[in-house]
Design an enzyme around this catalytic site. Structure first.
Site, PDB file in Angstrom:
ATOM      1  N   LYS A   1     -27.367 -19.507  60.367  1.00 56.97           N
ATOM      2  CA  LYS A   1     -26.666 -20.130  59.240  1.00 56.97           C
ATOM      3  C   LYS A   1     -25.396 -19.379  58.931  1.00 56.97           C
ATOM      4  CE  LYS A   1     -31.042 -20.292  56.740  1.00 56.97           C
ATOM      5  NZ  LYS A   1     -31.834 -19.326  55.993  1.00 56.97           N
TER       6      LYS A   1
ATOM      7  N   LYS B   1     -28.097 -15.342  68.468  1.00 57.68           N
ATOM      8  CA  LYS B   1     -29.023 -16.264  67.811  1.00 57.68           C
ATOM      9  C   LYS B   1     -28.238 -17.321  67.025  1.00 57.68           C
ATOM     10  CE  LYS B   1     -31.327 -15.090  63.752  1.00 57.68           C
ATOM     11  NZ  LYS B   1     -31.724 -16.142  62.842  1.00 57.68           N
TER      12      LYS B   1
ATOM     13  N   LYS C   1     -27.580  -6.812  60.061  1.00 61.04           N
ATOM     14  CA  LYS C   1     -26.987  -7.437  58.870  1.00 61.04           C
ATOM     15  C   LYS C   1     -26.086  -6.490  58.106  1.00 61.04           C
ATOM     16  CE  LYS C   1     -29.896 -11.344  57.996  1.00 61.04           C
ATOM     17  NZ  LYS C   1     -30.663 -12.153  57.053  1.00 61.04           N
TER      18      LYS C   1
HETATM   19  P1  ATP Z   1     -30.085 -15.593  57.777  1.00 55.61           P
HETATM   20  O1  ATP Z   1     -28.939 -15.602  58.763  1.00 55.61           O
HETATM   21  O2  ATP Z   1     -29.677 -15.687  56.346  1.00 55.61           O
HETATM   22  O3  ATP Z   1     -31.085 -14.471  58.051  1.00 55.61           O
HETATM   23  P2  ATP Z   1     -31.778 -17.404  59.258  1.00 55.61           P
HETATM   24  O4  ATP Z   1     -31.202 -18.645  59.845  1.00 55.61           O
HETATM   25  O5  ATP Z   1     -32.098 -16.254  60.163  1.00 55.61           O
HETATM   26  O6  ATP Z   1     -30.847 -16.962  58.058  1.00 55.61           O
HETATM   27  P3  ATP Z   1     -34.259 -16.970  57.870  1.00 55.61           P
HETATM   28  O7  ATP Z   1     -34.561 -17.503  56.523  1.00 55.61           O
HETATM   29  O8  ATP Z   1     -33.952 -15.515  58.007  1.00 55.61           O
HETATM   30  O9  ATP Z   1     -33.074 -17.840  58.487  1.00 55.61           O
HETATM   31  O10 ATP Z   1     -35.449 -17.328  58.842  1.00 55.61           O
HETATM   32  C1  ATP Z   1     -36.337 -18.402  58.586  1.00 55.61           C
HETATM   33  C2  ATP Z   1     -37.181 -18.674  59.805  1.00 55.61           C
HETATM   34  O11 ATP Z   1     -36.377 -19.278  60.821  1.00 55.61           O
HETATM   35  C3  ATP Z   1     -37.804 -17.425  60.443  1.00 55.61           C
HETATM   36  O12 ATP Z   1     -39.119 -17.735  60.870  1.00 55.61           O
HETATM   37  C4  ATP Z   1     -36.919 -17.163  61.624  1.00 55.61           C
HETATM   38  O13 ATP Z   1     -37.604 -16.480  62.650  1.00 55.61           O
HETATM   39  C5  ATP Z   1     -36.553 -18.577  62.040  1.00 55.61           C
HETATM   40  N1  ATP Z   1     -35.294 -18.610  62.772  1.00 55.61           N
HETATM   41  C6  ATP Z   1     -34.076 -18.291  62.290  1.00 55.61           C
HETATM   42  N2  ATP Z   1     -33.127 -18.463  63.222  1.00 55.61           N
HETATM   43  C7  ATP Z   1     -33.783 -18.903  64.340  1.00 55.61           C
HETATM   44  C8  ATP Z   1     -33.357 -19.274  65.660  1.00 55.61           C
HETATM   45  N3  ATP Z   1     -32.080 -19.196  66.008  1.00 55.61           N
HETATM   46  N4  ATP Z   1     -34.305 -19.697  66.536  1.00 55.61           N
HETATM   47  C9  ATP Z   1     -35.606 -19.779  66.183  1.00 55.61           C
HETATM   48  N5  ATP Z   1     -36.066 -19.444  64.962  1.00 55.61           N
HETATM   49  C10 ATP Z   1     -35.172 -19.011  64.052  1.00 55.61           C
HETATM   50 MG    MG Z   2     -32.817 -14.417  59.330  1.00 53.16          MG
END
Ligand code: ATP
Ligand code: MG
Length: 343
Positions: free
Chosen positions: A209, A206, A123
């Site tokens: 968002k 991955k 990040k």
């Molecule tokens: P950011 O990019 O802001 O970190 P994010 O999409 O990774 O956002 P988080 O809030 O960090 O979201 O993660 C929330 C939950 O979603 C965590 O349990 C994380 O492991 C899961 N998660 C996030 N992205 C994925 C993905 N691509 N596949 C499976 N689980 C995911």
């Molecule tokens: Mg995340």
């Protein structure tokens, strides 16, 4: 550190997990986290789910967007099937015990441990000197989120595995240094076919968002047409689907779509391939699109409806925070006593 013996039998089973209101929710968040949170609601566990707004601000968030995203995340939880009566649903900043225990854990965690966290490196990117101190310290606050409830199990996606290991290291060091058996050595629960949903444009990244390309992800707010079109355009290879999981090992894009199908259909990868093996993507993609629309479109419709009632959402969050504080306050108080703070 040698792995300490599990002490979980001393604690009531309790599930905690959080999601950042850092932007729109994706299918990755749904399959890797929210759907599994829903499945864990039941008789066996107390379930606590949190919108971690204090984690979100470790990178810049427009105040208006943060407020909206927090409400939208709450709507996403409820539309997906989290029941705010059966689960405790709240946003992190309304329960100050998280930050208070977070400070203590800043003093338990070691710089060397924190420097190994790959998420910070990802990040912060090339300009780590300009990253916030909060982004670096984030995993210690995450340990506090979990341990301020003595949570025993944390359902997360694959990418959170390292942070959960750090949480155990912090609990073990605290217990060791103060000669107590106070914090549980929490178990991550990383299960199912979609613990790491990948980008629809690049099978090595991955789904996230924060990816600049909207075509890389399915948003939980996407309507049926958008969902179907993104799946139709998802990157694939020219081969037909194999009939066994081993045939997907060096085909990341194909594997990703099969994993998504399996998770949406509540079946296994083998189950999907038993049915779909030998089919071309021209046949598989429409089937996947249909399944994704069937499962996701009602959730996005319900989210939109709930977003018309922000006052109701805020009331749910306030009530959830009250219930969360009832659990967190005595644990923080005992922590302060153990540490030797005069109260
Ligand atoms: P950011 O990019 O802001 O970190 P994010 O999409 O990774 O956002 P988080 O809030 O960090 O979201 O993660 C929330 C939950 O979603 C965590 O349990 C994380 O492991 C899961 N998660 C996030 N992205 C994925 C993905 N691509 N596949 C499976 N689980 C995911
Ligand atoms: Mg995340």
């Amino acid at each position: 550190m040698t792995e300490p013996v599990s002490n979980l039998d001393k604690f009531a089973p309790r599930v905690f997990s959080g999601i950042q209101p850092s932007g729109g929710l994706t299918l990755g968040n749904y399959l890797g986290a929210i759907k599994r949170f829903v499945d864990m609601q039941g008789e066996d566990y107390e379930t606590i789910y949190c919108m971690v707004d204090m984690h979100a601000i470790t990178v810049w968030q427009e105040p208006k967007a943060l407020r909206r995203n927090t409400r939208e995340l709450c709507a996403g939880f409820i539309a997906s099937g989290i029941d705010p009566e059966r689960s405790i649903l709240f946003n992190q900043s309304q329960v100050p015990e998280h930050a208070q225990l977070g400070w203590i854990f800043n003093c338990v965690a070691r710089m060397g441990w924190m420097k190994r966290m790959t998420q910070f490196k990802d990040k912060a990117g090339k300009n780590a000197e300009a990253a916030s101190l909060g982004l670096f310290g984030y995993p210690a606050l995450m340990a506090a989120d979990i341990l301020v409830y003595h949570a025993t199990h944390v359902p997360v996606g694959e990418d959170q595995k390292q942070h959960l290991e750090l949480t155990r290291d912090i609990a073990a060091k605290f217990n060791h240094d103060y000669e107590v058996d106070f914090f549980p050595l929490t178990e991550p629960v990383i299960e199912g076919a979609a613990t790491r949903v990948m980008s629809l444009r690049d099978g090595s990244k991955k789904m996230s968002k924060s990816d600049p390309s909207d075509m890389s992800r399915i948003n939980m707010t996407d309507d049926a047409d958008a969902i179907a079109s993104k799946i139709r355009k998802a990157r694939t290879d020219p081969e037909a689907l194999p009939s066994e999981a081993a045939g997907l090992s060096d085909r990341p894009e194909a594997r990703n779509l099969v994993n998504i199908y399996a998770a949406l259909a509540d079946t296994s990868v083998d189950g999907v391939l038993a049915e779909m093996g030998g089919k071309q993507f021209s046949e598989f993609k429409p089937a996947l699109a249909e399944l994704a629309v069937e499962k996701m479109a009602p959730i996005s419709t319900e989210m939109a409806r709930l977003m018309q009632e922000p006052a109701e959402i805020d009331a749910i969050l306030a009530r959830g925070a009250e219930r969360a504080r009832e659990l967190a306050e005595p644990i923080l108080k005992q922590t302060y006593e153990i540490v030797g703070m005069v109260r």
